[in-house]
Design a protein around this motif. Structure first.
Motif, mmCIF file in Angstrom:
data_model
loop_
_atom_site.group_PDB
_atom_site.id
_atom_site.type_symbol
_atom_site.label_atom_id
_atom_site.label_comp_id
_atom_site.label_asym_id
_atom_site.label_seq_id
_atom_site.Cartn_x
_atom_site.Cartn_y
_atom_site.Cartn_z
ATOM 1 N N ASP A 168 0.734 -1.058 -0.181
ATOM 2 C CA ASP A 168 0.163 0.065 0.016
ATOM 3 C C ASP A 168 0.779 1.260 0.110
ATOM 4 N N LYS A 169 0.338 2.380 -0.072
ATOM 5 C CA LYS A 169 0.947 3.658 -0.085
ATOM 6 C C LYS A 169 1.290 3.849 1.314
ATOM 7 N N GLY A 170 2.616 4.222 1.948
ATOM 8 C CA GLY A 170 3.008 4.466 3.041
ATOM 9 C C GLY A 170 3.084 3.669 4.220
ATOM 10 N N ILE A 171 3.145 2.410 3.824
ATOM 11 C CA ILE A 171 3.307 1.293 4.770
ATOM 12 C C ILE A 171 4.990 1.511 5.240
ATOM 13 N N THR A 172 4.974 1.128 6.632
ATOM 14 C CA THR A 172 6.555 1.378 7.190
ATOM 15 C C THR A 172 6.722 0.094 8.193
ATOM 16 N N MET A 173 7.869 0.213 8.587
ATOM 17 C CA MET A 173 8.445 -0.798 9.683
ATOM 18 C C MET A 173 7.319 -0.992 10.845
ATOM 19 N N THR A 174 6.955 0.252 11.069
ATOM 20 C CA THR A 174 5.900 0.395 12.309
ATOM 21 C C THR A 174 4.863 -0.637 12.189
ATOM 22 N N GLU A 175 4.246 -0.590 11.218
ATOM 23 C CA GLU A 175 3.047 -1.584 10.736
ATOM 24 C C GLU A 175 3.453 -3.117 10.664
ATOM 25 N N LEU A 176 4.809 -3.362 10.219
ATOM 26 C CA LEU A 176 5.130 -4.526 10.316
ATOM 27 C C LEU A 176 5.146 -5.111 11.925
ATOM 28 N N LYS A 177 6.035 -4.329 12.602
ATOM 29 C CA LYS A 177 5.896 -4.720 14.084
ATOM 30 C C LYS A 177 4.833 -4.875 14.727
ATOM 31 N N GLY A 178 3.987 -3.923 14.476
ATOM 32 C CA GLY A 178 2.574 -3.855 15.099
ATOM 33 C C GLY A 178 1.830 -5.115 14.679
ATOM 34 N N THR A 179 1.992 -5.327 13.480
ATOM 35 C CA THR A 179 1.181 -6.706 13.165
ATOM 36 C C THR A 179 1.362 -7.878 13.739
ATOM 37 N N VAL A 189 5.832 4.776 -5.309
ATOM 38 C CA VAL A 189 4.676 4.959 -4.904
ATOM 39 C C VAL A 189 4.115 4.081 -3.620
ATOM 40 N N TYR A 190 4.550 2.908 -3.952
ATOM 41 C CA TYR A 190 4.044 1.685 -2.880
ATOM 42 C C TYR A 190 5.313 1.232 -2.090
ATOM 43 N N THR A 191 5.048 0.937 -1.107
ATOM 44 C CA THR A 191 5.791 0.029 -0.009
ATOM 45 C C THR A 191 5.044 -1.026 0.359
ATOM 46 N N SER A 192 5.957 -1.925 1.201
ATOM 47 C CA SER A 192 5.335 -3.114 1.096
ATOM 48 C C SER A 192 5.972 -3.793 2.553
ATOM 49 N N PHE A 193 5.291 -4.551 3.369
ATOM 50 C CA PHE A 193 6.229 -5.469 4.155
ATOM 51 C C PHE A 193 5.634 -6.885 3.919
#
Length: 346
Positions: free
Chosen positions: A224-235, A309-313
């Motif tokens: 998605d747009k704007g995905i960071t390592m924060t979302e990965l660790k939180g998940t 545009v897109y980042t991903s974990f």
């Protein structure tokens, strides 16, 4: 001699009447009709008797023998009928009674674990997808930044299918990780993407307490747009909290995987030893359960996604070790041994 035969006949009849089972009946037969019985001795001694007496004794002896043999058969038949009647009575079925319940099967502990993990991620907005277990070399390696001579291939211990290209290269294999499906998903689904991919994977390696040639993995992918390592660790923290409980310790450390940058490994405190060190955790107190990281820009480009545009974990974990951690099981081979005493616990 005539008097003895008459007494023998009467005595045999009394004992035959008293015989209550097959064993007693056989003893009676030996005593009165066997080779060493009184009746047999009388028949053998006829030659020593005078002619007139021989006729009388012989006729009576044959009559007694015939009568005893007939009586024996009748008694044997009566005992057989009585035994059959008793057995039939004991085996009679009362059709008014409820039927005997059949044993109910249950899901294998690995299947139970797989469903539970999928439920956790589905509740966080992920979709469950599957892919082929026999995979092309491109999707298993090339598309994931693992070219032909990359050292990461050595650790995969690949099981190749007997299929070659025109140039003689092998291009089909039993997939070594469910990450092979990530590229298929990105080719077919437009962002935003949130999927988990469960399934079997195969490695050509020896079995031990923590390894088997066929095991289960589940991969996760979010684009998605704007995905960071924060979302990965939180998940992943949320998954660990729901699956292992809030009291379990979780550790992240930097690691290298060709298809993510940066890459991390996530480990769980060993439940068997409580972090003190044991055979299961290799005396480290921790067991790695997954590798993860931000999807490499080259992987996104191969799927025709612009990394500007897109980042991903992405993450991938071995499912088999999770019930080992949860229940304190120190040998993964127990799950595949078909021992019902073990499997019925789950």
């Amino acid at each position: 001699m005539l008097k003895q035969l008459k007494e023998l006949k009467e005595k045999a009849a009394e004992e035959l009447e008293a015989a209550a089972n097959v064993k007693e009946l056989e003893g009676w037969r030996v005593r009165y009709l066997g080779k060493k019985s009184e009746l047999t001795k009388a028949l053998r001694s006829l030659a020593s008797l005078p002619v007139d007496e021989r006729k009388q004794v012989g006729a009576l002896a044959n009559e007694v023998k015939a009568r005893l043999e007939d009586s024996l058969e009748q008694k044997r038949r009566l005992l057989g009928e009585a035994q059959l009647a008793t057995a039939t009575k004991e085996e009679q079925i009362d059709i008014t009674l409820p039927g005997r319940p059949l044993p109910r099967g249950r899901l294998h502990p690995m299947t139970q674990t797989l469903y539970e993990i999928c439920d956790i991620f589905v509740s966080m907005g992920f979709q469950v997808v599957e892919g082929p277990e026999v995979e092309w070399n491109y999707y298993n390696f090339e598309a994931l930044n693992i070219p032909t001579h990359h050292p990461a291939r050595d650790s995969m211990a690949t099981l190749w299918v007997d299929h070659k290209t025109e140039s003689g290269e092998r291009d089909m294999l039993l997939r070594t990780h469910t990450t092979a499906v990530d590229m298929r998903v990105m080719e077919e689904i437009s962002p935003p993407i949130r999927v988990v991919i469960p399934g079997k994977v195969y490695r050509y390696e020896a079995s031990d307490a923590t390894h088997v040639p066929m095991f289960h993995q589940i991969d996760g992918l979010a684009v998605d747009k704007g995905i960071t390592m924060t979302e990965l660790k939180g998940t992943l923290y949320e998954f660990a909290r729901r699956f292992f409980g809030e009291e379990r310790k979780v550790r992240f450390r930097c690691d290298y995987f060709p298809f993510v940058e940066p890459g991390v490994e996530m480990a769980i405190e060993c439940l068997v030893c409580g972090g003190k060190g044991c055979r299961l955790c290799g005396n480290s107190g921790w067991i790695e359960i997954l590798g993860a990281g931000m999807t490499h820009p080259h992987v996104l480009q191969r799927a025709n996604l612009d990394p500007e545009v897109y980042t991903s974990f992405a993450f991938g974990m071995g499912i088999d070790r999770l019930p080992m951690l949860r229940y304190g099981i120190d040998d993964i081979r127990l799950f595949y041994g078909s021992d019902l005493r073990f499997l019925r616990q789950f």
